[in-house]
Design an enzyme around this catalytic site. Sequence first.
Site, PDB file in Angstrom:
ATOM      1  N   TYR A  39       7.828   6.009  -3.190  1.00  0.00           N
ATOM      2  CA  TYR A  39       6.937   5.769  -2.131  1.00  0.00           C
ATOM      3  C   TYR A  39       6.538   7.167  -1.352  1.00  0.00           C
ATOM      4  O   TYR A  39       7.304   8.047  -1.379  1.00  0.00           O
ATOM      5  CB  TYR A  39       7.523   4.829  -0.936  1.00  0.00           C
ATOM      6  CG  TYR A  39       8.030   3.572  -1.456  1.00  0.00           C
ATOM      7  CD1 TYR A  39       7.226   2.481  -1.986  1.00  0.00           C
ATOM      8  CD2 TYR A  39       9.197   3.310  -1.458  1.00  0.00           C
ATOM      9  CE1 TYR A  39       7.885   1.336  -2.614  1.00  0.00           C
ATOM     10  CE2 TYR A  39      10.073   2.190  -2.021  1.00  0.00           C
ATOM     11  CZ  TYR A  39       9.126   1.220  -2.572  1.00  0.00           C
ATOM     12  OH  TYR A  39       9.620   0.047  -2.856  1.00  0.00           O
ATOM     13  N   HIS A 115       1.590  -5.115  -2.047  1.00  0.00           N
ATOM     14  CA  HIS A 115       1.965  -5.047  -3.408  1.00  0.00           C
ATOM     15  C   HIS A 115       1.834  -6.218  -4.380  1.00  0.00           C
ATOM     16  O   HIS A 115       1.098  -6.466  -5.390  1.00  0.00           O
ATOM     17  CB  HIS A 115       3.572  -4.549  -3.381  1.00  0.00           C
ATOM     18  CG  HIS A 115       3.986  -4.362  -4.802  1.00  0.00           C
ATOM     19  ND1 HIS A 115       5.311  -4.123  -5.070  1.00  0.00           N
ATOM     20  CD2 HIS A 115       3.499  -4.155  -6.010  1.00  0.00           C
ATOM     21  CE1 HIS A 115       5.598  -3.885  -6.274  1.00  0.00           C
ATOM     22  NE2 HIS A 115       4.369  -3.751  -6.979  1.00  0.00           N
ATOM     23  N   LYS A 123       6.300 -10.755  -7.193  1.00  0.00           N
ATOM     24  CA  LYS A 123       7.098 -10.468  -6.020  1.00  0.00           C
ATOM     25  C   LYS A 123       6.367 -10.916  -5.039  1.00  0.00           C
ATOM     26  O   LYS A 123       5.176 -10.867  -4.946  1.00  0.00           O
ATOM     27  CB  LYS A 123       7.318  -8.889  -6.189  1.00  0.00           C
ATOM     28  CG  LYS A 123       7.952  -8.142  -7.337  1.00  0.00           C
ATOM     29  CD  LYS A 123       8.033  -6.669  -7.074  1.00  0.00           C
ATOM     30  CE  LYS A 123       8.697  -6.129  -8.291  1.00  0.00           C
ATOM     31  NZ  LYS A 123       8.872  -4.720  -8.044  1.00  0.00           N
TER      32      LYS A 123
HETATM   33 ZN   LIG Z   1       6.525  -3.356  -3.616  1.00  0.00          ZN
END
Ligand SMILES: [Zn+2]
Length: 139
Positions: A39, A115, A123
């Site tokens: 990240y 995401h 996810k």
């Molecule tokens: Zn993620």
Amino acid sequence: MQDVQWIVVHCTSTKVSRKVTVKDIDRWHRAKGWAQCGYHWVIYQDGSIHPGRPEQYAGAHVANYNRHAIGVCYVGGVDENGRYADTRTPEQKASLWYLLKELKQTYPKARIMGHRDFPKVAKECPCFDAQTEYADLNK
Ligand SMILES: [Zn+2]
């Protein structure tokens, strides 16, 4: 990194009470064989904003899109019962807004997305609807 098209919001998928640092993430991501923390920015529970991978380098946080995507991650995303949840503290919410606004100024063409909003992502990350929450910033 050139031609940034997305600013992607993530969570660490760790319990809300767990104090995860950039150092921890760095260790986890190196264990996966990645160069360093995947990240670009990490936001702790107290709202503090920490640099991960420098923005000039492509991150490692959203498969197939990393070459054109900035990754922002808040610590949390799992409640005390082990369930996925929007565990952001008020401080994290404020810092996310501030950071995303700054990033939009740097990368005006980029779209803020969660995401899970990307194709084939199975996810919950980041455990809230980023596109709705940041619709104003995406205008
Ligand atoms: Zn993620």
